[in-house]
Write a protein that holds these residues in place. Structure first.
Motif, PDB file in Angstrom:
ATOM      1  N   ALA A 153       0.821  -1.215   0.000  1.00 45.62           N
ATOM      2  CA  ALA A 153       0.000   0.000   0.000  1.00 45.62           C
ATOM      3  C   ALA A 153       0.854   1.262   0.000  1.00 45.62           C
ATOM      4  CB  ALA A 153      -0.937   0.001   1.208  1.00 45.62           C
ATOM      5  N   PHE A 154       2.170   1.114   0.265  1.00 44.20           N
ATOM      6  CA  PHE A 154       3.073   2.258   0.338  1.00 44.20           C
ATOM      7  C   PHE A 154       4.265   2.060  -0.585  1.00 44.20           C
ATOM      8  CE2 PHE A 154       0.888   2.119   4.397  1.00 44.20           C
ATOM      9  CZ  PHE A 154       0.559   3.453   4.634  1.00 44.20           C
ATOM     10  N   LYS A 155       4.832   3.162  -1.035  1.00 42.77           N
ATOM     11  CA  LYS A 155       6.074   3.100  -1.794  1.00 42.77           C
ATOM     12  C   LYS A 155       7.176   2.580  -0.887  1.00 42.77           C
ATOM     13  CE  LYS A 155       9.494   6.071  -4.123  1.00 42.77           C
ATOM     14  NZ  LYS A 155       9.661   5.193  -5.310  1.00 42.77           N
ATOM     15  N   HIS A 179      -0.848  18.327   3.617  1.00 39.71           N
ATOM     16  CA  HIS A 179      -0.941  18.099   2.171  1.00 39.71           C
ATOM     17  C   HIS A 179      -1.484  19.350   1.470  1.00 39.71           C
ATOM     18  CE1 HIS A 179      -3.111  16.639  -1.468  1.00 39.71           C
ATOM     19  NE2 HIS A 179      -2.046  15.863  -1.586  1.00 39.71           N
ATOM     20  N   TYR A 188       1.022  11.342   3.822  1.00 38.25           N
ATOM     21  CA  TYR A 188       1.288  10.469   2.680  1.00 38.25           C
ATOM     22  C   TYR A 188       0.013  10.368   1.864  1.00 38.25           C
ATOM     23  CZ  TYR A 188       2.805   6.367  -0.017  1.00 38.25           C
ATOM     24  OH  TYR A 188       3.157   5.514  -1.036  1.00 38.25           O
ATOM     25  N   GLN A 189       0.120  10.576   0.546  1.00 36.52           N
ATOM     26  CA  GLN A 189      -1.038  10.424  -0.327  1.00 36.52           C
ATOM     27  C   GLN A 189      -0.603   9.823  -1.655  1.00 36.52           C
ATOM     28  OE1 GLN A 189      -4.046  13.181  -1.083  1.00 36.52           O
ATOM     29  NE2 GLN A 189      -4.736  13.253   1.023  1.00 36.52           N
ATOM     30  N   TYR A 190      -1.005   8.600  -1.886  1.00 41.45           N
ATOM     31  CA  TYR A 190      -0.808   7.944  -3.173  1.00 41.45           C
ATOM     32  C   TYR A 190       0.663   7.970  -3.585  1.00 41.45           C
ATOM     33  CZ  TYR A 190      -5.810   8.714  -2.911  1.00 41.45           C
ATOM     34  OH  TYR A 190      -7.108   8.753  -2.466  1.00 41.45           O
ATOM     35  N   THR A 191       1.038   8.822  -4.545  1.00 43.02           N
ATOM     36  CA  THR A 191       2.420   8.865  -5.035  1.00 43.02           C
ATOM     37  C   THR A 191       3.177  10.082  -4.522  1.00 43.02           C
ATOM     38  OG1 THR A 191       1.687  10.020  -7.034  1.00 43.02           O
ATOM     39  CG2 THR A 191       1.801   7.616  -7.131  1.00 43.02           C
ATOM     40  N   ASN A 192       2.704  10.705  -3.475  1.00 41.21           N
ATOM     41  CA  ASN A 192       3.349  11.890  -2.939  1.00 41.21           C
ATOM     42  C   ASN A 192       3.357  11.821  -1.409  1.00 41.21           C
ATOM     43  OD1 ASN A 192       4.738  14.285  -3.107  1.00 41.21           O
ATOM     44  ND2 ASN A 192       2.930  15.551  -3.491  1.00 41.21           N
ATOM     45  N   TRP A 193       4.273  12.533  -0.779  1.00 46.40           N
ATOM     46  CA  TRP A 193       4.406  12.470   0.679  1.00 46.40           C
ATOM     47  C   TRP A 193       5.224  13.671   1.154  1.00 46.40           C
ATOM     48  CZ3 TRP A 193       6.039   8.917  -2.866  1.00 46.40           C
ATOM     49  CH2 TRP A 193       7.379   8.987  -3.227  1.00 46.40           C
TER      50      TRP A 193
END
Length: 292
Positions: A153-155, A179, A188-193
């Motif tokens: 669920a996380f990079k 954010h 943390y959101q999707y492809t950004n943090w």
């Protein structure tokens, strides 16, 4: 190759267990572990090691293997027995079946692409207080579940220690804020943090300065921490913090045992004196998460 690796593991096991340490072979890892344990009157009474091959190659009469090593240490301290675990990536070279080299593959604790100065996250504080209750049990359960594997669920970063700690805090229901400004808050959101989500020094700054949402109180000694609290490490003592861990247990003296990523480990003694990253100049920050 598997037989050579298995033989190597069997030879190394005797170097960890006190009653068998008459062997003249020298293994720095075993010496560090024993020295660190002895300082707190603890003993390694049993060790298991297993591994799997990542890649292998042959050149002339040399065989090279890159592999994972999974260590499990049964630690005895006073009347307490507990299991510590850690993972290493190592590379070994054999010549005609004889070991000529075996060493840990080290990597920088901090990721240079992430490790940059950012605006202090406490400068942009909302006027209203975000109310929450930190669930320490869930944070520790998450730390135990994912200490040695990646949550899809996380990079996942090559240097994943702070990303992992942030996931543990979030599992404990700590609220995200800031954010989409990467230099503010913790999120943390999707492809950004935010930088504080994934950069060790930035999380240290956030915990030390945040006045809203996820907040922490710096304490003077590790014995003041409880499960779910955070320890930050400046290995070189140069003011730049490059590692974070979460408290997941206590030893017989009431001192923290911690879980971490990058060099994946669980229930490790907090001081990290057995780590190849340790230096005599090391500095620590101890953060007790504030329960709303």
């Amino acid at each position: 190759m598997r037989k050579l690796l298995q033989d190597l593991f069997e030879k190394r096991l005797d170097l960890f267990v006190s009653e068998k340490r008459g062997n003249k072979l020298f293994f720095p890892k075993a010496e560090r572990k024993h020295a660190a344990a002895a300082k707190r009157s603890a003993e390694i009474v049993k060790v298991k090691v297993s591994g799997n091959i990542i890649e292998e190659g042959v050149e002339d009469e040399f065989q090279t293997v890159k592999y994972h090593a999974h260590y499990q240490y049964l630690i005895k301290q006073k009347d307490l027995l507990y299991l510590e675990e850690e993972m290493e990536v190592r590379i070994a070279k054999f010549y005609k079946g004889a070991l000529v080299m075996d060493e840990e593959i080290t990597m920088p604790i901090s990721n240079p692409q992430q490790d940059q100065d950012v605006t202090d996250s406490h400068l942009d504080e909302p006027d209203h207080r975000i109310s929450y209750s930190y669930n320490r049990l869930k944070a520790v359960q998450y730390a135990e579940r994912w200490w040695n594997t990646h949550n899809p669920a996380f990079k996942s970063f090559e240097n994943n220690c702070t990303n992992y700690i942030s996931q543990c805090l979030r599992a404990g229901e700590a609220p995200m804020r800031g954010h989409p400004n990467r230099g503010n808050g913790w999120w943390y959101q999707y492809t950004n943090w935010s930088y504080s989500w994934a950069v060790a020094h930035s999380l240290k700054n956030y915990l030390g300065n945040s006045k809203n949402g996820l907040r922490a109180r710096e304490v003077s000694s590790p014995d003041q921490l409880i499960l779910g609290d955070i320890i930050c490490y400046d290995f070189e003592g140069d003011g730049r913090f490059n590692h974070n861990t979460i408290v997941t247990g206590k030893d017989a003296n009431g001192m923290p045992l911690v879980n971490a990523n990058t060099y994946n480990s669980r229930m490790r003694y907090w001081a990290y004196e057995d780590s190849t990253a340790y230096t005599p100049n090391i500095k620590y920050k101890f953060y007790a998460i504030i329960d709303e």
